[in-house]
Design a protein around this motif. Structure first.
Motif, PDB file in Angstrom:
ATOM      1  N   GLU A  74       0.843  -1.206   0.000  1.00  0.00           N
ATOM      2  CA  GLU A  74       0.000   0.000   0.000  1.00  0.00           C
ATOM      3  C   GLU A  74       0.872   1.247   0.000  1.00  0.00           C
ATOM      4  N   PHE A  75       1.874   1.267   0.867  1.00  0.00           N
ATOM      5  CA  PHE A  75       2.776   2.403   0.936  1.00  0.00           C
ATOM      6  C   PHE A  75       3.530   2.599  -0.376  1.00  0.00           C
ATOM      7  N   LEU A  76       4.073   1.528  -0.932  1.00  0.00           N
ATOM      8  CA  LEU A  76       4.897   1.649  -2.136  1.00  0.00           C
ATOM      9  C   LEU A  76       4.096   2.183  -3.320  1.00  0.00           C
ATOM     10  N   THR A  77       2.886   1.707  -3.511  1.00  0.00           N
ATOM     11  CA  THR A  77       2.101   2.179  -4.651  1.00  0.00           C
ATOM     12  C   THR A  77       1.629   3.622  -4.443  1.00  0.00           C
ATOM     13  N   ARG A  78       1.309   3.963  -3.224  1.00  0.00           N
ATOM     14  CA  ARG A  78       0.913   5.350  -2.945  1.00  0.00           C
ATOM     15  C   ARG A  78       2.110   6.286  -3.096  1.00  0.00           C
ATOM     16  N   ALA A  79       3.262   5.846  -2.620  1.00  0.00           N
ATOM     17  CA  ALA A  79       4.449   6.703  -2.680  1.00  0.00           C
ATOM     18  C   ALA A  79       4.968   6.855  -4.104  1.00  0.00           C
ATOM     19  N   TYR A  80       4.998   5.766  -4.867  1.00  0.00           N
ATOM     20  CA  TYR A  80       5.570   5.806  -6.210  1.00  0.00           C
ATOM     21  C   TYR A  80       4.585   6.285  -7.275  1.00  0.00           C
ATOM     22  N   PHE A  81       3.295   5.934  -7.110  1.00  0.00           N
ATOM     23  CA  PHE A  81       2.337   6.192  -8.189  1.00  0.00           C
ATOM     24  C   PHE A  81       1.115   7.002  -7.767  1.00  0.00           C
ATOM     25  N   GLY A  82       1.002   7.279  -6.464  1.00  0.00           N
ATOM     26  CA  GLY A  82      -0.116   8.094  -6.000  1.00  0.00           C
ATOM     27  C   GLY A  82      -1.447   7.380  -6.001  1.00  0.00           C
ATOM     28  N   VAL A  83      -1.451   6.049  -5.989  1.00  0.00           N
ATOM     29  CA  VAL A  83      -2.703   5.292  -5.986  1.00  0.00           C
ATOM     30  C   VAL A  83      -2.630   4.200  -4.933  1.00  0.00           C
ATOM     31  N   SER A  84      -3.793   3.784  -4.442  1.00  0.00           N
ATOM     32  CA  SER A  84      -3.860   2.615  -3.580  1.00  0.00           C
ATOM     33  C   SER A  84      -3.926   1.372  -4.456  1.00  0.00           C
ATOM     34  N   PRO A  85      -3.365   0.262  -4.007  1.00  0.00           N
ATOM     35  CA  PRO A  85      -3.328  -0.943  -4.845  1.00  0.00           C
ATOM     36  C   PRO A  85      -4.716  -1.520  -5.064  1.00  0.00           C
ATOM     37  N   GLU A  86      -5.119  -1.644  -6.309  1.00  0.00           N
ATOM     38  CA  GLU A  86      -6.440  -2.172  -6.615  1.00  0.00           C
ATOM     39  C   GLU A  86      -6.543  -3.660  -6.340  1.00  0.00           C
ATOM     40  N   MET A  87      -5.366  -4.320  -6.216  1.00  0.00           N
ATOM     41  CA  MET A  87      -5.383  -5.762  -5.946  1.00  0.00           C
ATOM     42  C   MET A  87      -5.554  -6.063  -4.468  1.00  0.00           C
ATOM     43  N   GLY A  88      -5.383  -5.057  -3.628  1.00  0.00           N
ATOM     44  CA  GLY A  88      -5.559  -5.238  -2.193  1.00  0.00           C
ATOM     45  C   GLY A  88      -4.695  -6.349  -1.636  1.00  0.00           C
ATOM     46  N   SER A  89      -5.307  -7.206  -0.811  1.00  0.00           N
ATOM     47  CA  SER A  89      -4.547  -8.266  -0.144  1.00  0.00           C
ATOM     48  C   SER A  89      -4.077  -9.344  -1.108  1.00  0.00           C
ATOM     49  N   ASP A  90      -4.645  -9.375  -2.346  1.00  0.00           N
ATOM     50  CA  ASP A  90      -4.208 -10.376  -3.317  1.00  0.00           C
ATOM     51  C   ASP A  90      -2.757 -10.162  -3.733  1.00  0.00           C
ATOM     52  N   PHE A  91      -2.272  -8.942  -3.571  1.00  0.00           N
ATOM     53  CA  PHE A  91      -0.920  -8.656  -4.038  1.00  0.00           C
ATOM     54  C   PHE A  91       0.108  -9.553  -3.376  1.00  0.00           C
ATOM     55  N   SER A  92      -0.017  -9.736  -2.079  1.00  0.00           N
ATOM     56  CA  SER A  92       0.968 -10.538  -1.353  1.00  0.00           C
ATOM     57  C   SER A  92       1.015 -11.966  -1.893  1.00  0.00           C
ATOM     58  N   SER A  93      -0.153 -12.567  -2.148  1.00  0.00           N
ATOM     59  CA  SER A  93      -0.173 -13.942  -2.649  1.00  0.00           C
ATOM     60  C   SER A  93       0.322 -14.014  -4.092  1.00  0.00           C
ATOM     61  N   LEU A  94      -0.038 -13.018  -4.914  1.00  0.00           N
ATOM     62  CA  LEU A  94       0.441 -12.998  -6.295  1.00  0.00           C
ATOM     63  C   LEU A  94       1.957 -12.899  -6.339  1.00  0.00           C
ATOM     64  N   THR A  95       2.503 -12.015  -5.514  1.00  0.00           N
ATOM     65  CA  THR A  95       3.951 -11.840  -5.477  1.00  0.00           C
ATOM     66  C   THR A  95       4.646 -13.086  -4.946  1.00  0.00           C
ATOM     67  N   ALA A  96       4.073 -13.686  -3.904  1.00  0.00           N
ATOM     68  CA  ALA A  96       4.666 -14.897  -3.331  1.00  0.00           C
ATOM     69  C   ALA A  96       4.719 -16.017  -4.367  1.00  0.00           C
ATOM     70  N   LYS A  97       3.647 -16.169  -5.151  1.00  0.00           N
ATOM     71  CA  LYS A  97       3.630 -17.214  -6.191  1.00  0.00           C
ATOM     72  C   LYS A  97       4.702 -16.954  -7.239  1.00  0.00           C
ATOM     73  N   TRP A  98       4.818 -15.684  -7.640  1.00  0.00           N
ATOM     74  CA  TRP A  98       5.811 -15.333  -8.662  1.00  0.00           C
ATOM     75  C   TRP A  98       7.234 -15.528  -8.143  1.00  0.00           C
ATOM     76  N   LEU A  99       7.460 -15.226  -6.867  1.00  0.00           N
ATOM     77  CA  LEU A  99       8.797 -15.363  -6.290  1.00  0.00           C
ATOM     78  C   LEU A  99       9.201 -16.818  -6.100  1.00  0.00           C
ATOM     79  N   LEU A 100       8.225 -17.705  -5.899  1.00  0.00           N
ATOM     80  CA  LEU A 100       8.539 -19.089  -5.543  1.00  0.00           C
ATOM     81  C   LEU A 100       9.480 -19.773  -6.531  1.00  0.00           C
ATOM     82  N   PRO A 101       9.226 -19.756  -7.852  1.00  0.00           N
ATOM     83  CA  PRO A 101      10.167 -20.428  -8.759  1.00  0.00           C
ATOM     84  C   PRO A 101      11.541 -19.762  -8.805  1.00  0.00           C
ATOM     85  N   GLN A 102      11.618 -18.496  -8.397  1.00  0.00           N
ATOM     86  CA  GLN A 102      12.897 -17.783  -8.436  1.00  0.00           C
ATOM     87  C   GLN A 102      13.780 -18.090  -7.242  1.00  0.00           C
ATOM     88  N   VAL A 103      13.164 -18.402  -6.104  1.00  0.00           N
ATOM     89  CA  VAL A 103      13.961 -18.585  -4.884  1.00  0.00           C
ATOM     90  C   VAL A 103      13.885 -19.991  -4.314  1.00  0.00           C
TER      91      VAL A 103
END
Length: 489
Positions: A185-214
């Protein structure tokens, strides 16, 4: 001690006053050696014991070993480990080492996880696009700088309000869980001036994307050890598993980061490449850093006790009172203890524990006592927690000492704080690999401490083990104004 070897010839370009030794250690039998080391590293010994037993065995903080993942995922698991503050510094010497495709060590994730592009984190400064892309990230930080403090205070004030509600209802609150959503929430507001439209889904989306990388270089602990090792450390997870999740993230940044993509085009970078780099910088670097480090910071400061809390509260509140209650960048420079506790947390538990580099040429690595020859092309690995807890540099190295970096003598130790892929006393530039957001990380970490001690006189924490890592729980707080205990029953 390691045995001297007369056959070693010092490269003409390198001079050392320390005696040159043969690097101790070996890689074991093909296939079996790397697999054995991987199992010891993840399961049978654990990473600290894995390194400590070898330091004792070889009487050396520099030795040869294998690093995960090993066969079938990485083409070569062999590294020269450097595990003290002196030898670790070679990883920042770009005249002798290169940083191409070494972010995750001997494993290089599929480019399909980043839209077919090698993003900034995997580029060596010698590559033509490195300077342009890093300059673009600097632009992101510079052009939105004035928004960082107000957006942070708004977002994390709401976090602590929610935390207090949870404390009243449950007698404990997970800072880790609340931070996961607040950070994005902070990063999107600070960088782009908007609240994240994905809400709490962002954490799970990012975690899934990170999994094959780490996953090949990490143990998660939510499966039996041998099953986890077979599923995550033997073959890379297919990127197709997270294709739809990545597209959702990409579409979000493509939509909200318009000004950033416009800036990229001015620099000759396509909007597509810029968007993939923006996504990586925000999700992997910034969000990933806040997700890992903020709970660690709260854990260490919370566990330090009431005496340190009183000193922090006094420093922070006095500084704000002298500035009319306004938090500014210049004001935070007048908070040496607050800055010191951030550096101390970064020292004692760096958010990225591993660093890698590859030797550009035959070279000499020096530990505190010895010198060792490394051949061109060899991979060098550093385990940062051992370097930043080097007892030959830091007194009470295993203890969290909040005042460690206060004053002239304390500031001299900052060159041994290495979390940012460089020394804390160095400046991040387009020509080096130091974290582009180095100063940003220190600033927002100080802001977190400021927010806590404007609100609380003291607070208490516990750490709970969970499947995907430890959860930092706040169990009670004493509010600053009322001095009453919240959620103590």
């Amino acid at each position: 001690m390691p045995s001297t070897t007369s056959s070693i010839t010092t490269p003409e370009s390198t001079q050392t006053k320390r005696p040159i030794q043969k690097i101790p250690g070996d890689y074991g039998l093909p296939l079996l050696g790397p697999i054995s080391d991987r199992l010891n590293f993840f399961y049978f010994q654990g990473q600290d014991a894995f390194f400590q037993t070898r330091i004792h065995k070889y009487n050396s903080t520099v030795f040869r070993t294998n690093m995960p993942p090993g066969p079938f995922i990485s083409s070569d698991s062999r590294v020269v480990a450097v595990l003290d503050a002196a030898s670790f510094s070679v990883l920042f010497d770009l005249s002798n080492v290169e940083k191409k495709d070494v972010l995750t060590g001997t494993f290089v994730p599929s480019l399909s996880l980043t839209g077919g592009h090698r993003v900034l984190a995997y580029l060596d400064p010698s590559e033509p696009s490195h300077a342009t892309l890093k300059h673009l990230i600097f632009s992101l930080l510079s052009l939105r700088r004035k928004h960082f403090i107000p957006e942070f205070r708004t977002t994390f004030s709401a976090l602590f309000s929610n935390l207090e509600v949870q404390l009243s209802a449950r007698r404990e609150a997970s800072f880790t869980a609340l931070n996961d959503s607040a950070a994005f929430e902070f990063l999107t507001r600070a960088y782009f001036g908007v609240s994240p439209e994905m809400g709490s889904d962002f954490s799970s989306l990012t975690a899934k994307w990170l999994l094959p990388q780490v996953s090949p270089v990490k143990s998660f602990g939510f499966l039996p050890s041998m099953l986890e090792d077979f599923l995550l450390h033997t073959f890379p997870l297919p990127s197709a598993l997270v294709k739809s999740d990545y597209k959702k993230l990409y579409d979000f940044f493509s939509k909200t980061g318009t000004w950033f993509l416009d800036e990229a085009e001015k620099l000759g970078i396509t909007r597509e490449e810029a968007c993939h780099n923006l996504l990586f910088a925000v999700c992997f670097n910034a969000y990933g850093g806040m997700k890992v480090f903020f709970p660690q910071l709260v854990k260490w400061v919370g566990s330090a006790g009431k005496e340190l809390h009183q000193k922090l509260a006094h420093e922070i509140r006095s500084a704000l009172e002298s500035n009319g209650g306004e938090v500014t960048l210049s004001l935070m420079e007048k908070m040496p203890l607050t800055k010191s506790v951030v550096y101390e947390a970064l020292r004692i538990e760096p958010p990225i524990p591993y660093q890698y580099a590859r030797a550009k040429k035959d070279m000499i690595i020096e530990s505190h006592e010895w010198a060792y020859e490394v051949k061109k092309g060899e991979m060098i690995f550093g385990y940062q927690p051992f370097a930043t807890k080097d007892p030959k540099v830091f007194e009470r190295a295993e203890e969290f000492v909040g005042e460690r970096f206060v004053g002239e003598e304390g500031e001299k130790l900052l060159k041994y704080v290495l979390w940012s892929n460089g020394r804390e006393t160095d400046d991040t530039e387009v020509g080096n690999k130091q974290c582009a957001g180095k100063d940003f990380v220190v600033m927002v970490s100080m802001l977190l401490v400021v927010e806590m001690f404007l609100r609380y006189d003291t607070f208490f924490v516990t750490v709970e083990k969970q499947k995907l890592g430890p959860a930092v729980m706040i169990t009670s707080v004493i509010m600053a104004a009322q001095c009453t205990t919240s959620a103590t029953g």
